[in-house]
Design a protein around this motif. Structure first.
Motif, PDB file in Angstrom:
ATOM      1  N   TRP A  49     -67.592 -87.720  58.924  1.00  0.00           N
ATOM      2  CA  TRP A  49     -68.694 -86.752  58.990  1.00  0.00           C
ATOM      3  C   TRP A  49     -69.883 -87.361  59.723  1.00  0.00           C
ATOM      4  CZ3 TRP A  49     -72.282 -85.588  54.322  1.00  0.00           C
ATOM      5  CH2 TRP A  49     -73.073 -84.456  54.586  1.00  0.00           C
ATOM      6  N   PHE A  50     -70.183 -88.625  59.426  1.00  0.00           N
ATOM      7  CA  PHE A  50     -71.271 -89.329  60.107  1.00  0.00           C
ATOM      8  C   PHE A  50     -71.040 -89.366  61.611  1.00  0.00           C
ATOM      9  CE2 PHE A  50     -72.602 -93.398  61.989  1.00  0.00           C
ATOM     10  CZ  PHE A  50     -73.975 -93.314  61.826  1.00  0.00           C
ATOM     11  N   TYR A  51     -69.814 -89.680  62.026  1.00  0.00           N
ATOM     12  CA  TYR A  51     -69.532 -89.830  63.449  1.00  0.00           C
ATOM     13  C   TYR A  51     -69.494 -88.494  64.187  1.00  0.00           C
ATOM     14  CZ  TYR A  51     -68.857 -94.840  63.356  1.00  0.00           C
ATOM     15  OH  TYR A  51     -69.077 -96.192  63.260  1.00  0.00           O
ATOM     16  N   ALA A  54     -73.174 -89.045  65.078  1.00  0.00           N
ATOM     17  CA  ALA A  54     -73.556 -90.321  65.681  1.00  0.00           C
ATOM     18  C   ALA A  54     -72.801 -90.607  66.973  1.00  0.00           C
ATOM     19  CB  ALA A  54     -73.327 -91.456  64.689  1.00  0.00           C
ATOM     20  N   GLY A  55     -71.577 -90.087  67.091  1.00  0.00           N
ATOM     21  CA  GLY A  55     -70.770 -90.398  68.262  1.00  0.00           C
ATOM     22  C   GLY A  55     -70.477 -91.886  68.324  1.00  0.00           C
ATOM     23  N   SER A  56     -70.649 -92.461  69.496  1.00  0.00           N
ATOM     24  CA  SER A  56     -70.359 -93.897  69.669  1.00  0.00           C
ATOM     25  C   SER A  56     -71.583 -94.766  69.447  1.00  0.00           C
ATOM     26  CB  SER A  56     -69.826 -94.144  71.086  1.00  0.00           C
ATOM     27  OG  SER A  56     -70.786 -93.734  72.065  1.00  0.00           O
ATOM     28  N   ASP A  57     -72.687 -94.157  69.050  1.00  0.00           N
ATOM     29  CA  ASP A  57     -73.947 -94.901  68.921  1.00  0.00           C
ATOM     30  C   ASP A  57     -74.123 -95.575  67.563  1.00  0.00           C
ATOM     31  OD1 ASP A  57     -74.648 -94.091  71.482  1.00  0.00           O
ATOM     32  OD2 ASP A  57     -75.630 -92.277  70.755  1.00  0.00           O
ATOM     33  N   ASP A  58     -73.313 -95.198  66.590  1.00  0.00           N
ATOM     34  CA  ASP A  58     -73.444 -95.740  65.234  1.00  0.00           C
ATOM     35  C   ASP A  58     -74.796 -95.419  64.608  1.00  0.00           C
ATOM     36  OD1 ASP A  58     -70.913 -96.730  64.997  1.00  0.00           O
ATOM     37  OD2 ASP A  58     -71.425 -98.784  65.521  1.00  0.00           O
ATOM     38  N   PRO A  62     -82.588 -88.378  67.017  1.00  0.00           N
ATOM     39  CA  PRO A  62     -83.323 -87.111  66.967  1.00  0.00           C
ATOM     40  C   PRO A  62     -82.538 -85.883  67.425  1.00  0.00           C
ATOM     41  CG  PRO A  62     -84.740 -88.840  67.794  1.00  0.00           C
ATOM     42  CD  PRO A  62     -83.367 -89.439  67.690  1.00  0.00           C
ATOM     43  N   GLU A  63     -81.819 -85.984  68.539  1.00  0.00           N
ATOM     44  CA  GLU A  63     -81.072 -84.817  69.020  1.00  0.00           C
ATOM     45  C   GLU A  63     -79.943 -84.461  68.066  1.00  0.00           C
ATOM     46  OE1 GLU A  63     -79.770 -85.220  73.019  1.00  0.00           O
ATOM     47  OE2 GLU A  63     -81.800 -85.438  73.836  1.00  0.00           O
ATOM     48  N   SER A  64     -79.209 -85.483  67.618  1.00  0.00           N
ATOM     49  CA  SER A  64     -78.132 -85.236  66.655  1.00  0.00           C
ATOM     50  C   SER A  64     -78.691 -84.758  65.322  1.00  0.00           C
ATOM     51  CB  SER A  64     -77.314 -86.516  66.452  1.00  0.00           C
ATOM     52  OG  SER A  64     -76.724 -86.938  67.659  1.00  0.00           O
ATOM     53  N   MET A  65     -79.900 -85.206  64.983  1.00  0.00           N
ATOM     54  CA  MET A  65     -80.521 -84.797  63.728  1.00  0.00           C
ATOM     55  C   MET A  65     -80.796 -83.297  63.739  1.00  0.00           C
ATOM     56  SD  MET A  65     -81.471 -86.270  60.855  1.00  0.00           S
ATOM     57  CE  MET A  65     -81.886 -87.973  61.221  1.00  0.00           C
ATOM     58  N   PHE A  95     -84.028 -90.855  62.327  1.00  0.00           N
ATOM     59  CA  PHE A  95     -82.819 -91.642  62.503  1.00  0.00           C
ATOM     60  C   PHE A  95     -82.148 -91.924  61.160  1.00  0.00           C
ATOM     61  CE2 PHE A  95     -85.576 -92.613  66.033  1.00  0.00           C
ATOM     62  CZ  PHE A  95     -84.732 -92.663  67.134  1.00  0.00           C
ATOM     63  N   PHE A  96     -80.826 -91.844  61.135  1.00  0.00           N
ATOM     64  CA  PHE A  96     -80.028 -92.302  60.004  1.00  0.00           C
ATOM     65  C   PHE A  96     -79.012 -93.315  60.534  1.00  0.00           C
ATOM     66  CE2 PHE A  96     -80.506 -87.915  57.781  1.00  0.00           C
ATOM     67  CZ  PHE A  96     -81.710 -88.314  57.207  1.00  0.00           C
ATOM     68  N   THR A  97     -79.014 -94.519  60.001  1.00  0.00           N
ATOM     69  CA  THR A  97     -78.005 -95.495  60.385  1.00  0.00           C
ATOM     70  C   THR A  97     -76.727 -95.249  59.585  1.00  0.00           C
ATOM     71  OG1 THR A  97     -78.609 -97.124  58.699  1.00  0.00           O
ATOM     72  CG2 THR A  97     -79.827 -97.188  60.790  1.00  0.00           C
TER      73      THR A  97
END
Length: 238
Positions: A49-51, A54-58, A62-65, A95-97
């Motif tokens: 779900w996170f990915y 996040a994609g490949s950025d881990d 902001p845009e994904s948020m 940001f969420f890591t």
């Protein structure tokens, strides 16, 4: 959780529109699949779900948020996003890591969009607990400040105070007016903490307002703010 971009409400009158309890923002809720309460939380599913964001950025940026907020049916500026960030112990606004996501979502037992949607009312309700609210309020200072600065810039401070106190503190408009007119450029942590104590100490009718006491309660409250409160007191007596 304030972000740079804002989206407009669709203005739909569809009966499926659900009104947000905190911001009053309305968004059409897309029915999700029904979840079996006996389903077990899955760390693997949570990571997948996170990915999705996040994609490949881990990292969810902001845009994904914004896409994440759209999927759960909450505006980025909704205070429930601040509560979620607090739950995840996020350190940077917007940001969420991966570590924050997994730790926070595991504590919430959320591994998909539908589960998190089912937790939104619970997270909003936590704002009604004075102790929890104080923790969220204090967290907001470090969350919102630039990490290379020890203080909050005043524009950010005003936005965050409006989010946290604007709908619950009747005297906030007076205080906001003071901030608009003041020469302060930043707000330090002690001042930030003291504002909450001040808001909880002074009665709405100002019956227990003491200029010297108020000044001690919030060290940076200057004569201009005290004048604002004197004017308000006079108006209330008319």
């Amino acid at each position: 959780m304030p972000v740079k971009k804002k989206r407009k409400s669709s203005g739909s009158e569809d009966p499926s529109i659900r009104k947000c309890k905190i911001t009053g923002y309305c968004r059409t809720q897309t029915p999700g699949r029904l979840l079996n309460p006996d389903d077990q939380f899955s760390s693997k599913k949570c990571l997948a779900w996170f990915y999705e964001y996040a994609g490949s950025d881990d990292i969810v940026g902001p845009e994904s948020m914004e896409k994440f907020c759209e999927d759960i049916g909450v505006e980025p500026e909704n205070i429930v996003m601040l509560v979620l960030a607090w739950k995840l112990e996020a350190t940077n606004m917007g940001f969420f890591t991966k570590e924050e996501w997994l730790k926070g979502m595991t504590s919430l037992r959320c591994d998909c969009t539908e589960r998190l949607q089912g937790k939104l009312d619970y997270m909003r309700s936590q704002l009604n607990d004075p102790v929890i609210f104080k923790n969220i309020y204090r967290y907001a200072f470090d969350f919102a400040r630039d990490k290379d600065q020890r203080s909050l810039d005043m524009d950010t401070a005003k936005s965050m105070l409006a989010l946290l106190l604007g709908r619950t503190w009747p005297l906030f408009p007076v205080f906001h007016q003071f901030l608009e007119q003041s020469k302060y450029k930043v707000m330090n942590k002690d001042q930030w903490y003291n504002v909450l104590e001040f808001s909880r100490t002074v009665n709405t009718d100002l019956s227990n307002y003491d200029e010297d006491g108020a000044c001690k309660c919030a060290g940076f409250l200057s004569a201009s703010l005290r004048r604002c409160f004197r004017v308000k007191r006079l108006l209330m007596c008319l």
